[in-house]
Design a protein around this motif. Sequence first.
Motif, PDB file in Angstrom:
ATOM      1  N   VAL A 244       6.706 -13.783  25.142  1.00  0.00           N
ATOM      2  CA  VAL A 244       6.665 -13.299  23.765  1.00  0.00           C
ATOM      3  C   VAL A 244       6.043 -11.906  23.756  1.00  0.00           C
ATOM      4  CG1 VAL A 244       5.784 -13.716  21.425  1.00  0.00           C
ATOM      5  CG2 VAL A 244       6.336 -15.661  22.922  1.00  0.00           C
ATOM      6  N   ARG A 245       6.687 -11.008  23.025  1.00  0.00           N
ATOM      7  CA  ARG A 245       6.136  -9.680  22.786  1.00  0.00           C
ATOM      8  C   ARG A 245       6.178  -9.427  21.287  1.00  0.00           C
ATOM      9  NH1 ARG A 245       5.690  -6.523  27.425  1.00  0.00           N
ATOM     10  NH2 ARG A 245       5.612  -4.620  26.164  1.00  0.00           N
ATOM     11  N   ALA A 246       5.183  -8.729  20.767  1.00  0.00           N
ATOM     12  CA  ALA A 246       5.103  -8.544  19.315  1.00  0.00           C
ATOM     13  C   ALA A 246       4.507  -7.197  18.966  1.00  0.00           C
ATOM     14  CB  ALA A 246       4.258  -9.655  18.690  1.00  0.00           C
ATOM     15  N   ILE A 247       4.764  -6.795  17.734  1.00  0.00           N
ATOM     16  CA  ILE A 247       4.135  -5.604  17.174  1.00  0.00           C
ATOM     17  C   ILE A 247       3.522  -5.992  15.834  1.00  0.00           C
ATOM     18  CG2 ILE A 247       6.326  -4.815  16.165  1.00  0.00           C
ATOM     19  CD1 ILE A 247       5.348  -1.931  16.604  1.00  0.00           C
ATOM     20  N   VAL A 248       2.279  -5.591  15.621  1.00  0.00           N
ATOM     21  CA  VAL A 248       1.545  -5.881  14.389  1.00  0.00           C
ATOM     22  C   VAL A 248       1.311  -4.561  13.664  1.00  0.00           C
ATOM     23  CG1 VAL A 248      -0.580  -6.812  13.391  1.00  0.00           C
ATOM     24  CG2 VAL A 248       0.428  -7.881  15.426  1.00  0.00           C
ATOM     25  N   VAL A 249       1.779  -4.496  12.423  1.00  0.00           N
ATOM     26  CA  VAL A 249       1.683  -3.265  11.641  1.00  0.00           C
ATOM     27  C   VAL A 249       0.758  -3.488  10.451  1.00  0.00           C
ATOM     28  CG1 VAL A 249       2.968  -1.488  10.395  1.00  0.00           C
ATOM     29  CG2 VAL A 249       4.079  -2.756  12.267  1.00  0.00           C
ATOM     30  N   ARG A 250      -0.404  -2.867  10.492  1.00  0.00           N
ATOM     31  CA  ARG A 250      -1.310  -2.906   9.338  1.00  0.00           C
ATOM     32  C   ARG A 250      -0.859  -1.788   8.400  1.00  0.00           C
ATOM     33  NH1 ARG A 250      -5.952  -5.836  11.476  1.00  0.00           N
ATOM     34  NH2 ARG A 250      -5.856  -5.847  13.764  1.00  0.00           N
ATOM     35  N   LYS A 251      -0.432  -2.159   7.230  1.00  0.00           N
ATOM     36  CA  LYS A 251       0.276  -1.207   6.369  1.00  0.00           C
ATOM     37  C   LYS A 251      -0.569  -0.022   5.925  1.00  0.00           C
ATOM     38  CE  LYS A 251       3.470  -4.712   4.709  1.00  0.00           C
ATOM     39  NZ  LYS A 251       3.841  -5.576   3.566  1.00  0.00           N
ATOM     40  N   GLU A 252      -1.892  -0.180   5.908  1.00  0.00           N
ATOM     41  CA  GLU A 252      -2.716   0.937   5.444  1.00  0.00           C
ATOM     42  C   GLU A 252      -2.649   2.137   6.379  1.00  0.00           C
ATOM     43  OE1 GLU A 252      -5.751  -1.625   7.792  1.00  0.00           O
ATOM     44  OE2 GLU A 252      -4.012  -1.961   6.466  1.00  0.00           O
ATOM     45  N   VAL A 253      -2.182   1.928   7.628  1.00  0.00           N
ATOM     46  CA  VAL A 253      -2.114   3.050   8.573  1.00  0.00           C
ATOM     47  C   VAL A 253      -0.796   3.820   8.463  1.00  0.00           C
ATOM     48  CG1 VAL A 253      -3.568   1.743  10.177  1.00  0.00           C
ATOM     49  CG2 VAL A 253      -1.094   1.801  10.546  1.00  0.00           C
ATOM     50  N   ILE A 254       0.167   3.314   7.707  1.00  0.00           N
ATOM     51  CA  ILE A 254       1.476   3.958   7.608  1.00  0.00           C
ATOM     52  C   ILE A 254       1.418   5.109   6.604  1.00  0.00           C
ATOM     53  CG2 ILE A 254       3.919   3.643   7.097  1.00  0.00           C
ATOM     54  CD1 ILE A 254       2.916   2.157   9.577  1.00  0.00           C
ATOM     55  N   GLN A 255       1.663   6.325   7.095  1.00  0.00           N
ATOM     56  CA  GLN A 255       1.615   7.515   6.249  1.00  0.00           C
ATOM     57  C   GLN A 255       3.005   8.002   5.830  1.00  0.00           C
ATOM     58  OE1 GLN A 255      -1.388   8.652   5.218  1.00  0.00           O
ATOM     59  NE2 GLN A 255      -2.238   6.923   6.379  1.00  0.00           N
ATOM     60  N   SER A 256       4.023   7.600   6.560  1.00  0.00           N
ATOM     61  CA  SER A 256       5.379   8.081   6.288  1.00  0.00           C
ATOM     62  C   SER A 256       5.871   7.624   4.917  1.00  0.00           C
ATOM     63  CB  SER A 256       6.341   7.570   7.366  1.00  0.00           C
ATOM     64  OG  SER A 256       7.690   7.761   6.980  1.00  0.00           O
ATOM     65  N   GLY A 257       6.216   8.567   4.073  1.00  0.00           N
ATOM     66  CA  GLY A 257       6.754   8.231   2.768  1.00  0.00           C
ATOM     67  C   GLY A 257       8.077   7.496   2.882  1.00  0.00           C
ATOM     68  N   HIS A 258       8.877   7.873   3.882  1.00  0.00           N
ATOM     69  CA  HIS A 258      10.182   7.223   4.087  1.00  0.00           C
ATOM     70  C   HIS A 258      10.006   5.743   4.414  1.00  0.00           C
ATOM     71  CE1 HIS A 258      14.349   6.688   5.080  1.00  0.00           C
ATOM     72  NE2 HIS A 258      14.089   6.429   6.351  1.00  0.00           N
ATOM     73  N   LEU A 259       9.090   5.435   5.324  1.00  0.00           N
ATOM     74  CA  LEU A 259       8.871   4.036   5.699  1.00  0.00           C
ATOM     75  C   LEU A 259       8.217   3.241   4.567  1.00  0.00           C
ATOM     76  CD1 LEU A 259       7.683   4.286   9.425  1.00  0.00           C
ATOM     77  CD2 LEU A 259       9.986   3.857   8.539  1.00  0.00           C
ATOM     78  N   ARG A 260       7.381   3.916   3.795  1.00  0.00           N
ATOM     79  CA  ARG A 260       6.703   3.227   2.700  1.00  0.00           C
ATOM     80  C   ARG A 260       7.640   2.932   1.529  1.00  0.00           C
ATOM     81  NH1 ARG A 260       0.996   3.293   3.064  1.00  0.00           N
ATOM     82  NH2 ARG A 260       0.885   2.834   0.833  1.00  0.00           N
ATOM     83  N   SER A 261       8.699   3.698   1.392  1.00  0.00           N
ATOM     84  CA  SER A 261       9.573   3.552   0.228  1.00  0.00           C
ATOM     85  C   SER A 261      10.918   2.892   0.542  1.00  0.00           C
ATOM     86  CB  SER A 261       9.837   4.920  -0.406  1.00  0.00           C
ATOM     87  OG  SER A 261      10.516   5.778   0.514  1.00  0.00           O
ATOM     88  N   ASN A 262      11.249   2.767   1.817  1.00  0.00           N
ATOM     89  CA  ASN A 262      12.542   2.223   2.197  1.00  0.00           C
ATOM     90  C   ASN A 262      12.326   0.988   3.083  1.00  0.00           C
ATOM     91  OD1 ASN A 262      15.037   1.708   3.621  1.00  0.00           O
ATOM     92  ND2 ASN A 262      15.722   3.750   3.013  1.00  0.00           N
ATOM     93  N   LYS A 263      12.510  -0.188   2.500  1.00  0.00           N
ATOM     94  CA  LYS A 263      12.211  -1.438   3.210  1.00  0.00           C
ATOM     95  C   LYS A 263      13.106  -1.630   4.426  1.00  0.00           C
ATOM     96  CE  LYS A 263      10.430  -3.899  -0.830  1.00  0.00           C
ATOM     97  NZ  LYS A 263      10.587  -5.089  -1.703  1.00  0.00           N
ATOM     98  N   GLU A 264      14.370  -1.259   4.316  1.00  0.00           N
ATOM     99  CA  GLU A 264      15.277  -1.438   5.442  1.00  0.00           C
ATOM    100  C   GLU A 264      14.918  -0.499   6.585  1.00  0.00           C
ATOM    101  OE1 GLU A 264      19.187  -1.032   3.804  1.00  0.00           O
ATOM    102  OE2 GLU A 264      19.191  -3.079   3.029  1.00  0.00           O
ATOM    103  N   ALA A 265      14.535   0.741   6.255  1.00  0.00           N
ATOM    104  CA  ALA A 265      14.114   1.691   7.289  1.00  0.00           C
ATOM    105  C   ALA A 265      12.842   1.209   7.971  1.00  0.00           C
ATOM    106  CB  ALA A 265      13.899   3.071   6.674  1.00  0.00           C
ATOM    107  N   PHE A 266      11.925   0.667   7.183  1.00  0.00           N
ATOM    108  CA  PHE A 266      10.670   0.132   7.718  1.00  0.00           C
ATOM    109  C   PHE A 266      10.966  -0.981   8.724  1.00  0.00           C
ATOM    110  CE2 PHE A 266       7.224  -2.938   7.673  1.00  0.00           C
ATOM    111  CZ  PHE A 266       6.072  -2.184   7.678  1.00  0.00           C
TER     112      PHE A 266
END
Length: 203
Positions: free
Chosen positions: A80-102
């Motif tokens: 098993v391999r995983a990635i954990v994304v704590r949302k407060e660290v995301i600065q990209s406006g594109h990733l924050r506003s586009n769920k599919e891109a995220f």
Amino acid sequence: MLVFIDESGDPGFKVSKGSSPAFVVAMVVFRDPAESVRALKAIDEVAKKHGVKPEFKFSKSRPEVRDAFFEAVQSFDFCVRAIVVRKEVIQSGHLRSNKEAFYSFFVKSMLKFDNGLLKGASVVIDGSGERIFKQELAAYLRRHTEKGAIKKVRFSDSRNDRLVQMADMCTGAIARSFRDNRGDARRWHQMLGKKIEDIWDFK
């Protein structure tokens, strides 16, 4: 090589209105497809014994069902391999506003930075989402991963796919281990033990 992918949490950023504070995506990898068949049969047995219908979902399973599930799969050869994304660290406006891109970006990141694990992999992803998005995601993943890493990408309804359910259970176990407010936070993470090859805490 077979790879099964699922996520825990959501790609939304309205945490105060119910969005999850973190997003976790994980993959369960079987180097030998025959081993995945054996694991599937073992999962079926657990489902029958505990009356699990229609599917295993970590968030909806009782602790004793989670225990039985992870005990049943421990002996099989998978990782098993995983990635954990704590949302407060995301600065990209594109990733924050586009769920599919995220979603696409972090699935791609997990597959791309695989430490050389993936070779000719058949990737199976939980089949939620619109048809056009699925097509775009499949093309995006092939385009942004190492040549030869991914042979094909398909989508499968988790209700009819025990191994996508396995990905859900493993993802849920990892996500739970990052919740400090739960007394059983690391219980199922520890049951997976060395099956977990890497957890990337994205920063």
